[in-house]
Design a protein around this motif. Structure first.
Motif, PDB file in Angstrom:
ATOM      1  N   ARG A  56       7.402  24.944  12.515  1.00 23.80           N
ATOM      2  CA  ARG A  56       6.207  24.775  12.414  1.00 23.80           C
ATOM      3  C   ARG A  56       5.557  23.386  12.366  1.00 23.80           C
ATOM      4  N   ILE A  57       4.861  23.286  13.509  1.00 26.84           N
ATOM      5  CA  ILE A  57       4.549  21.688  13.709  1.00 26.84           C
ATOM      6  C   ILE A  57       2.915  21.710  13.496  1.00 26.84           C
ATOM      7  N   VAL A  58       2.556  20.834  12.624  1.00 32.74           N
ATOM      8  CA  VAL A  58       0.837  20.517  12.433  1.00 32.74           C
ATOM      9  C   VAL A  58       0.657  19.131  12.518  1.00 32.74           C
ATOM     10  N   GLU A  59      -0.604  18.981  12.813  1.00 29.66           N
ATOM     11  CA  GLU A  59      -1.344  17.673  12.648  1.00 29.66           C
ATOM     12  C   GLU A  59      -2.118  17.273  11.462  1.00 29.66           C
ATOM     13  N   ARG A  60      -2.265  16.126  11.231  1.00 29.02           N
ATOM     14  CA  ARG A  60      -3.064  15.786  10.052  1.00 29.02           C
ATOM     15  C   ARG A  60      -3.865  14.322  10.666  1.00 29.02           C
ATOM     16  N   THR A  61      -5.032  14.440  10.534  1.00 33.01           N
ATOM     17  CA  THR A  61      -5.761  13.161  11.288  1.00 33.01           C
ATOM     18  C   THR A  61      -5.712  11.995  10.109  1.00 33.01           C
ATOM     19  N   VAL A  62      -5.329  10.740  11.001  1.00 35.99           N
ATOM     20  CA  VAL A  62      -5.426   9.621  10.066  1.00 35.99           C
ATOM     21  C   VAL A  62      -6.053   8.355  10.862  1.00 35.99           C
ATOM     22  N   PRO A  63      -6.581   7.530  10.129  1.00 36.77           N
ATOM     23  CA  PRO A  63      -7.378   6.362  10.828  1.00 36.77           C
ATOM     24  C   PRO A  63      -5.951   5.551  11.474  1.00 36.77           C
ATOM     25  N   TYR A  64      -6.432   4.740  12.525  1.00 32.46           N
ATOM     26  CA  TYR A  64      -5.625   3.849  13.253  1.00 32.46           C
ATOM     27  C   TYR A  64      -6.287   2.769  13.462  1.00 32.46           C
ATOM     28  N   ARG A 123       0.557  -1.196  -0.102  1.00 28.47           N
ATOM     29  CA  ARG A 123      -0.032  -0.037  -0.121  1.00 28.47           C
ATOM     30  C   ARG A 123       0.812   1.228   0.112  1.00 28.47           C
ATOM     31  N   ILE A 124       2.103   0.892  -0.270  1.00 24.06           N
ATOM     32  CA  ILE A 124       3.019   2.305  -0.290  1.00 24.06           C
ATOM     33  C   ILE A 124       2.716   3.092  -1.758  1.00 24.06           C
ATOM     34  N   PRO A 125       2.347   4.273  -1.385  1.00 21.52           N
ATOM     35  CA  PRO A 125       1.972   5.132  -2.638  1.00 21.52           C
ATOM     36  C   PRO A 125       3.006   5.364  -3.779  1.00 21.52           C
ATOM     37  N   PRO A 126       2.749   5.278  -4.954  1.00 16.84           N
ATOM     38  CA  PRO A 126       3.628   5.616  -5.924  1.00 16.84           C
ATOM     39  C   PRO A 126       4.653   7.031  -5.668  1.00 16.84           C
ATOM     40  N   ASP A 153      -2.221   7.024   3.455  1.00 16.39           N
ATOM     41  CA  ASP A 153      -2.614   8.076   3.982  1.00 16.39           C
ATOM     42  C   ASP A 153      -1.406   8.951   4.407  1.00 16.39           C
ATOM     43  N   LEU A 154      -0.262   8.515   3.887  1.00 20.37           N
ATOM     44  CA  LEU A 154       1.133   9.204   3.980  1.00 20.37           C
ATOM     45  C   LEU A 154       0.875  10.622   3.071  1.00 20.37           C
ATOM     46  N   ASP A 210      -1.216  14.136  19.688  1.00 23.64           N
ATOM     47  CA  ASP A 210      -0.904  12.760  19.570  1.00 23.64           C
ATOM     48  C   ASP A 210       0.586  12.673  19.289  1.00 23.64           C
ATOM     49  N   ILE A 211       1.251  11.964  19.798  1.00 22.11           N
ATOM     50  CA  ILE A 211       2.863  11.754  19.472  1.00 22.11           C
ATOM     51  C   ILE A 211       2.876  10.357  18.864  1.00 22.11           C
ATOM     52  N   GLY A 212       2.403  10.492  17.725  1.00 22.50           N
ATOM     53  CA  GLY A 212       1.948   9.134  17.000  1.00 22.50           C
ATOM     54  C   GLY A 212       3.145   9.011  15.938  1.00 22.50           C
ATOM     55  N   PRO A 213       3.304   7.719  15.329  1.00 19.78           N
ATOM     56  CA  PRO A 213       4.465   7.067  14.618  1.00 19.78           C
ATOM     57  C   PRO A 213       4.475   7.626  13.207  1.00 19.78           C
ATOM     58  N   MET A 214       3.555   8.089  12.480  1.00 16.34           N
ATOM     59  CA  MET A 214       3.410   8.496  11.380  1.00 16.34           C
ATOM     60  C   MET A 214       3.762  10.194  11.240  1.00 16.34           C
ATOM     61  N   ARG A 215       4.913  10.339  10.480  1.00 18.61           N
ATOM     62  CA  ARG A 215       5.158  11.694  10.630  1.00 18.61           C
ATOM     63  C   ARG A 215       6.142  11.936   9.261  1.00 18.61           C
ATOM     64  N   ALA A 216       6.383  13.387   9.210  1.00 16.92           N
ATOM     65  CA  ALA A 216       7.073  13.467   7.608  1.00 16.92           C
ATOM     66  C   ALA A 216       7.741  14.987   7.983  1.00 16.92           C
ATOM     67  N   ALA A 217       9.019  14.989   7.443  1.00 21.58           N
ATOM     68  CA  ALA A 217       9.813  16.229   7.626  1.00 21.58           C
ATOM     69  C   ALA A 217      11.001  16.341   6.725  1.00 21.58           C
TER      70      ALA A 217
END
Length: 215
Positions: free
Chosen positions: A176-184, A20-23, A86-87, A138-145
């Motif tokens: 600048r830190i933002v959150e985006r909602t993702v299903p878990y 399910r990794i996006p192109p 969801d990435l 949330d200190i969740g595991p999905m993140r990007a930088a």
């Protein structure tokens, strides 16, 4: 984008995640000493596999970060609790320049997060805001930088405190830190952290150490 996937005995979840990794997203699976053949399964699925002999979630994440080459990197657990599709939602604020660190705020399905994890998450989010001013839920595991900026943060933890230290250092650096909602969803297999007493105790110690050390 490179997607860093820290792994310890996740062979049953790996095909689902990698499928399910996006192109345009390139998985880097970091095997942290699996005994179930996780690395072989990942290689058979076409992932780039590297090995990190030093045990610890942070050690695996750091190994993946140093192996990555893309300007933007993502982090994702490889237990099928989060959908790689969801990435792009999490990455978008980084690629558009709207944020420096984007976190996937988990919206758990029934039974996906134990009550003690929910409570700990709320506590940590509150402490993060008090400590560095970052408003997170949330200190969740999905993140990007961006990779180079993330390396420059010089995150030192190599165990369970890595995700929290990243947010604390980013907050103190004025990111600048933002959150985006993702299903878990309920994960495949047992958690090595919250699924055991030893793992839970170690995570608490690691995160308390980060909060004490942060200015």
């Amino acid at each position: 984008m490179d997607v860093i996937l820290p792994v310890l005995d996740e062979r049953d979840a790996i095909p689902w995640v990698l499928g399910r990794i996006p192109p345009g997203y390139h998985p880097i699976l970091v095997d942290n000493g699996s005994s179930d053949g996780s690395a072989d399964v990942a290689a058979a699925c076409g992932a780039r596999v590297i090995h990190e002999g030093r045990r610890g979630f942070g050690a695996a994440c750091f190994a993946g970060l140093t192996a990555a080459t893309a300007p933007v990197v993502c982090f994702l657990d490889c237990d099928a609790s989060l959908d790689p599709r969801d990435l792009p939602v999490v990455v978008e604020p980084i690629t558009t320049g709207a944020a420096d660190l984007a976190l996937g705020a988990r919206q758990p399905a029934s039974g996906a997060l134990p009550p003690h994890v929910r409570i700990a998450n709320r506590y940590l989010a509150h402490q993060v805001q008090r400590n560095c001013g970052a408003r997170v839920s949330d200190i969740g595991p999905m993140r990007a930088a961006r990779r180079e900026a993330l390396i420059a943060l010089d995150i030192a933890d190599r165990r369970s405190g890595w995700p929290l230290e990243m947010v604390l250092r980013a907050g103190h650096a004025g990111w600048r830190i933002v959150e985006r909602t993702v299903p878990y969803r309920p994960r495949i297999g047992n958690s090595k952290v919250t699924g055991t007493v030893r793992g839970t105790v170690q995570a608490i110690r690691d995160m308390r150490a980060q909060l004490r050390a942060s200015p």
